[in-house]
Design an enzyme around this catalytic site. Structure first.
Site, PDB file in Angstrom:
ATOM      1  N   GLY A  47      45.184  57.486  32.788  1.00 40.16           N
ATOM      2  CA  GLY A  47      45.396  56.172  33.353  1.00 40.16           C
ATOM      3  C   GLY A  47      45.710  55.156  32.268  1.00 40.16           C
ATOM      4  O   GLY A  47      45.526  55.407  31.072  1.00 40.16           O
ATOM      5  N   CYS A  48      46.177  53.986  32.691  1.00 38.75           N
ATOM      6  CA  CYS A  48      46.578  52.956  31.721  1.00 38.75           C
ATOM      7  C   CYS A  48      45.380  52.377  30.979  1.00 38.75           C
ATOM      8  O   CYS A  48      45.373  52.313  29.742  1.00 38.75           O
ATOM      9  CB  CYS A  48      47.383  51.871  32.424  1.00 38.75           C
ATOM     10  SG  CYS A  48      46.617  51.190  33.918  1.00 38.75           S
ATOM     11  N   TYR A  49      44.354  51.952  31.708  1.00 40.72           N
ATOM     12  CA  TYR A  49      43.157  51.434  31.043  1.00 40.72           C
ATOM     13  C   TYR A  49      42.508  52.495  30.141  1.00 40.72           C
ATOM     14  O   TYR A  49      42.129  52.193  28.995  1.00 40.72           O
ATOM     15  CB  TYR A  49      42.140  50.947  32.066  1.00 40.72           C
ATOM     16  CG  TYR A  49      42.388  49.572  32.636  1.00 40.72           C
ATOM     17  CD1 TYR A  49      42.592  48.464  31.811  1.00 40.72           C
ATOM     18  CD2 TYR A  49      42.377  49.358  34.006  1.00 40.72           C
ATOM     19  CE1 TYR A  49      42.788  47.198  32.331  1.00 40.72           C
ATOM     20  CE2 TYR A  49      42.570  48.089  34.547  1.00 40.72           C
ATOM     21  CZ  TYR A  49      42.779  47.014  33.701  1.00 40.72           C
ATOM     22  OH  TYR A  49      42.966  45.763  34.233  1.00 40.72           O
TER      23      TYR A  49
END
Length: 343
Positions: A146-148
């Site tokens: 994921g991005c985070y």
């Protein structure tokens, strides 16, 4: 080599098109969506006369018979079923959703959706490119991070692995642009609500928390739960994660920077900034870079780590192509050497 993209009409999908259109080794063979068949430029007008492709129905037999790699840019809840059906095909799979990153029990708790086949999830390699390269090289199925988690984990990894911090003291203040919410209509990401505003969302219940903790636990078994707070920034793209932790000994900034420079030496997409320099999200816009700056406060004994990425690139499509490069034996930066867009 031929690439197919399923879920092309989302922001992650169109970023894959932008990257692969100029990739020297991958050709875009086909693009697929559950929406009506139409030229892709009618969905994204900026592609008019630049990409002559038409959205096609999702026929997995036909896709796998012609493609070398399939990118799943489909929503969570849909990707696992597609991955399961592709596993017995002669094709590599890279999933950009969260469906394959967690155990079935954890996924159902945090995503509030039914998990996919546990046997398929077990085969998925977590595609944090800089840290799992050996496993990625031989993988058939990649769970793209994921991005985070990408921004947070790249920032924390060296210090967590070295054990120079109290493993129960990590606090992460994370902020993302509105494109992280996808193209779907939502009140909080509408212009009138997001512009000139800053809001907290999913307080202590963001679905990326267990993904981050799972990887940190792999790196250091003394790891304890983190405090992770997400905010919506009034910008289109970009993530900044500011991580705080208590140092367990009197390490100065210079020593910790040397640790990070040694750890990420030779990694083309990780830039460790010099002492007293700290990154801004615009400095990585539309690129696959992750810029990291840090400071050890001798007065408080705390370490602050600031990490920035483009959520649609290093946080999604860019890292997916980086993983594809590794899977097919290419240099990991092939086709990804975009200079960030500035200003």
């Amino acid at each position: 080599m031929k690439a197919s993209i399923i879920g092309t009409t989302g922001y992650g999908g169109v970023e894959l098109l932008r990257i692969l259109q100029h990739h020297p080794e991958f050709d875009i063979h086909s693009i697929h969506s559950t929406s009506s068949e139409q030229p892709i430029w009618q969905e994204y007008p900026h592609l008019y006369q630049l990409l002559n492709k038409k959205l096609q129905p999702i026929d997995l037999d036909e896709i796998s018979a012609n493609a070398d790699v399939v990118f799943l840019a489909t929503p969570s809840g849909a990707s696992s079923a597609l991955a399961e059906k592709l596993m017995d095909k002669d094709v590599k799979i890279i999933d950009l959703s969260g469906d394959l990153r967690l155990s079935p029990k954890s996924y159902e708790k945090w995503y509030k959706k039914k998990a996919g086949d546990p046997a398929v999830i077990k085969q998925a390699v977590y595609g944090l490119s800089e840290w799992n390269e050996n496993e990625i090289q031989t993988a058939k199925l990649i769970a793209n991070p994921g991005c985070y988690p990408t921004s947070t984990l790249l920032g924390l990894a060296p210090i967590v692995k070295e054990g120079w911090i109290d493993m129960g003291s990590i606090i992460v203040d994370a902020k993302s642009g509105v494109s992280g919410a996808g193209r779907g209509l939502a009140r909080t990401s509408s212009y009138a609500e997001a512009n000139e505003n800053l809001r907290v969302y999913k307080m202590n219940e963001h679905q990326h928390i267990p993904e981050i903790e799972k990887q940190l636990q792999i790196w250091n078994e003394e790891m304890r739960p983190i405090t992770f707070t997400t905010h919506l920034l009034p910008i289109t793209r970009g993530i900044m994660t500011t991580s705080y932790a208590e140092l367990t000994s009197e390490h100065v900034t210079k020593q910790i920077l040397e640790l990070y420079q040694d750890t990420y030496g030779g990694k083309p997409f990780i830039h460790i900034l010099p002492e007293n320099y700290f990154p801004a999200v615009k400095e990585v816009a539309s690129s696959n870079y992750c810029n990291i700056g840090l400071h050890a406060d001798q007065r408080t004994g705390r370490l602050t780590i600031i990490s920035v990425i483009d959520n649609l690139m290093k946080g999604a499509a860019g890292q997916a192509v980086q993983n594809a490069n590794i899977m097919f034996g290419m240099n990991e930066d092939t086709g990804l050497n975009f200079v960030p867009v500035y200003p």
